[in-house]
Design a protein around this motif. Structure first.
Motif, PDB file in Angstrom:
ATOM      1  N   ASN A  86      19.657   6.149  33.407  1.00 11.27           N
ATOM      2  CA  ASN A  86      20.200   7.075  32.411  1.00 11.27           C
ATOM      3  C   ASN A  86      19.128   8.027  31.887  1.00 11.27           C
ATOM      4  N   TYR A 123      29.473   9.825  43.035  1.00 11.14           N
ATOM      5  CA  TYR A 123      28.195  10.086  42.380  1.00 11.14           C
ATOM      6  C   TYR A 123      27.042   9.729  43.317  1.00 11.14           C
ATOM      7  N   ASN A 158      18.769  10.600  34.465  1.00  9.87           N
ATOM      8  CA  ASN A 158      19.922  11.487  34.394  1.00  9.87           C
ATOM      9  C   ASN A 158      19.773  12.512  33.283  1.00  9.87           C
ATOM     10  N   GLN A 159      19.248  12.102  32.144  1.00  8.76           N
ATOM     11  CA  GLN A 159      19.078  13.020  31.019  1.00  8.76           C
ATOM     12  C   GLN A 159      18.125  14.155  31.365  1.00  8.76           C
ATOM     13  N   PHE A 174      23.131   8.321  43.605  1.00 10.74           N
ATOM     14  CA  PHE A 174      22.069   7.576  42.929  1.00 10.74           C
ATOM     15  C   PHE A 174      20.819   7.660  43.803  1.00 10.74           C
ATOM     16  N   ASP A 205      12.409   9.526  41.214  1.00  9.47           N
ATOM     17  CA  ASP A 205      13.419  10.407  41.794  1.00  9.47           C
ATOM     18  C   ASP A 205      12.938  10.926  43.149  1.00  9.47           C
ATOM     19  N   HIS A 227      19.565  15.446  35.566  1.00 12.60           N
ATOM     20  CA  HIS A 227      20.990  15.556  35.895  1.00 12.60           C
ATOM     21  C   HIS A 227      21.245  15.124  37.345  1.00 12.60           C
ATOM     22  N   PHE A 228      20.646  13.963  37.715  1.00 11.77           N
ATOM     23  CA  PHE A 228      20.728  13.570  39.119  1.00 11.77           C
ATOM     24  C   PHE A 228      22.104  13.050  39.494  1.00 11.77           C
ATOM     25  N   ILE A 229      22.940  12.701  38.505  1.00 14.62           N
ATOM     26  CA  ILE A 229      24.296  12.272  38.831  1.00 14.62           C
ATOM     27  C   ILE A 229      25.158  13.512  38.971  1.00 14.62           C
ATOM     28  N   THR A 230      25.617  13.758  40.160  1.00 15.73           N
ATOM     29  CA  THR A 230      26.428  14.961  40.405  1.00 15.73           C
ATOM     30  C   THR A 230      27.630  14.585  41.236  1.00 15.73           C
TER      31      THR A 230
END
Length: 250
Positions: free
Chosen positions: A239, A181, A242-243, A183, A211, A246-249
Motif C-alpha cells: 500500500n 490489478y 501504491n501511494q 502486483f 518496485d 500508483h502501481f495498482i492499475t
C-alpha cells in the motif's frame, strides 16, 4: 538555572546531534549486553539517574538535527521496536522532516505516532481480511504452503488461492492471481520479533519490497499472531508503494 548549567541545567544531558545520539545509544546497549556495573557511556560522564534525571526524557532528544540511531533508540526503548538497520536511515529522514516542518522538538509519543501513521498496518486500498494456510510438500518440498485469502481491493472483495515457498510467498502469489490489478514487486528482506516478553505478546514484522525500478518500500505489521503480523507488513509495504507510484492499475 541556565539550560546548560552543569548537573542542574535542563539540557545538560541532552543530545540532539545524530552522531552523539548514535554513540550514546551504542554505549547504553553495550553496558546492557555486558552487564556492566560501572558507568561507561560516550558523551555522558555521569549516570543521569545519579542526579535525578531520566534517559528517555533528558538524553536522547529528537529534532531536525537528530540521527537514525537516536530515533531507533527512542522506538526501541519506549515501544519495543527493533528497527532493521537498513530501514533506520529512511525513518530518520522522515522523522527529522516532521520536526523541521513543525519547527519543534518531538516527544517519544510524537516519534511513535509519525512512525505508526507511515508504516504500521496500512490497509488501504488493499486489505487481506482472512488467510487460511495448509502445508503443500509438493511445492518445493518442506517449505511449501498453499493459502486461501479473502482480500478487499479498492472496495471490491476477492478470493484467491495460491502456493508458495513459505507462507508469505504464498500470500504474495495469491495476490498476483488478480486479473484486474498488477502486483509488480519483488521481496527484498524480512524481519520479525516479539514486542513484549509475555507469552501472549504482540509481534512486529518488517517487510521490504522493491518496485520495477528497484526503489525499496518498507511496511510494518503488528498482531498477536506472528504470521498475521507478517501478512500485515507485506500489505503495508504494498500500500505504501501504491501511494507513491500508483502501481495498482486496472
Amino acid at each position: 538555572v541556565h539550560p546548560r548549567q552543569p548537573y542542574g541545567g535542563q539540557l545538560v544531558f541532552a543530545a540532539f546531534s545524530g552522531s552523539h545520539q548514535d554513540a550514546i545509544a551504542k554505549g547504553m546497549k553495550y553496558r546492557e549486553d555486558k552487564h556492566m556495573h560501572r558507568w561507561m557511556v560516550p558523551y555522558l560522564p555521569i549516570d543521569p539517574h545519579d542526579v535525578g534525571r531520566e534517559y528517555d526524557a533528558d538524553v536522547i532528544r529528537i529534532n531536525s538535527q537528530s540521527g537514525k540511531g537516536g530515533i531507533a533508540y527512542i522506538l526501541e526503548q519506549n515501544y519495543g521496536f527493533h528497527i532493521p538497520v537498513k530501514m533506520r536511515e529512511e525513518i530518520g529522514y522522515m522523522v527529522k522532516g516532521v520536526s523541521d516542518h513543525s519547527h519543534k522538538e518531538l516527544s517519544p509519543a510524537e516519534v511513535y505516532e509519525t512512525f505508526k501513521n507511515e508504516y504500521i498496518n496500512k490497509f488501504n486500498p488493499i486489505d487481506i481480511t482472512d488467510a487460511t494456510f495448509r502445508k503443500n510438500s509438493t511445492y518445493k518440498g518442506e517449505d511449501g504452503y498453499t493459502v486461501d485469502i479473502h482480500v478487499n481491493i479498492a472496495g471490491t472483495e476477492y478470493f484467491f488461492t495460491a502456493s508458495g515457498n513459505g507462507r508469505l510467498d504464498a500470500v504474495s502469489n495469491a495476490l498476483r492471481q488478480s486479473k484486474l490489478y498488477s502486483f509488480d514487486y519483488t521481496f527484498v528482506t524480512y524481519a520479525e520479533h516479539a514486542l513484549e516478553a509475555e507469552s501472549n505478546s504482540r509481534a512486529a514484522a518488517y517487510v521490504a519490497i522493491a518496485d520495477a525500478n528497484g526503489k525499496v518500500y518498507w511496511g510494518v505489521g503488528m498482531h498477536e499472531d506472528i504470521i498475521l503480523a507478517s501478512i500485515n507488513a507485506l500489505v503495508s509495504a504494498i500500500n505504501r508503494l501504491n501511494q507513491v507510484s500508483h502501481f495498482i492499475t486496472k
